[in-house]
Design an enzyme around this catalytic site. Sequence first.
Site: not given
Length: 284
Positions: A109, A112, A114-116
């Site tokens: 996803v 966001t 912090s999705c990587g």
Amino acid sequence: MGRVTARRRVIRIRDGAVSSRPDTLVAEEPLEIRLGGKPLAITMRTPGDDFALAAGFLVSEGVLASAGELANIVYCAGATEDGENSYNVVDVRLADGVAVPDISLERNVYTTSSCGLCGKASLDAVRTSARWSLDTSPDTPVRIAPAVLSALPDRLRAAQRVFERTGGLHAAALFTTDGELLDIREDVGRHNAVDKIVGRALQQGQLPLSSCVLMVSGRASFELAQKAVMAGIPVLAAVSAPSSLAVDLAVETGLTLVGFLRGSSMNVYAGEHRIALDAAAATG
């Protein structure tokens, strides 16, 4: 549902004097978004406009682009142990023929921070998923004057009803290029406020928002720039700083990105062709 604010006891200290009083706080509760009965995402939000929030989130994810692609959104019953509806879980059903994306624990996803995903991967994800291209021609019909932009923060602030009571809400507002307020939503999260704006536009058959300006409180993150692009919004303005990746995305897609919009001062980080600048001033 009357859950936008909550009352909590607070100890107030003013110039050494101590008193106890109730304080009005912005409500924050989790919202689980399900797609076709399967869990998709959980966001912490201020209750209200939950269906619009879910729809706007799916626009950002590239799942929805028009009201005709959405069958319905419902609150899920029996979401608590005692069987009562918590109004914290919604299920989105797509119209027949609309592809349902693969949903798994490994699903990426990218909406966001912090999705990587980062850098080029994030930019590629938005570019390949966007349904509309922003007009990058120097002769673009969407032009906005700096004086109009300068007035937007005060108009946004004046329209924030819940902020007046809590002081703890972010806001996103949609304006015309003449500065007319079209819609405003408040939420504990800026990204949720934007999703509510975009979701309402989708429900009303107004996407793409190709003649609008999106104004947000606080900073302009990659996530907010991405949501603007996915909704076809050509101009994003923020009262604070953008992130580097937000600027990269704006340059990549042709989004006009304005930051540090305070009074008559502002920084234009990308898409300056939509700002109606005096020629001499622009080159001075």
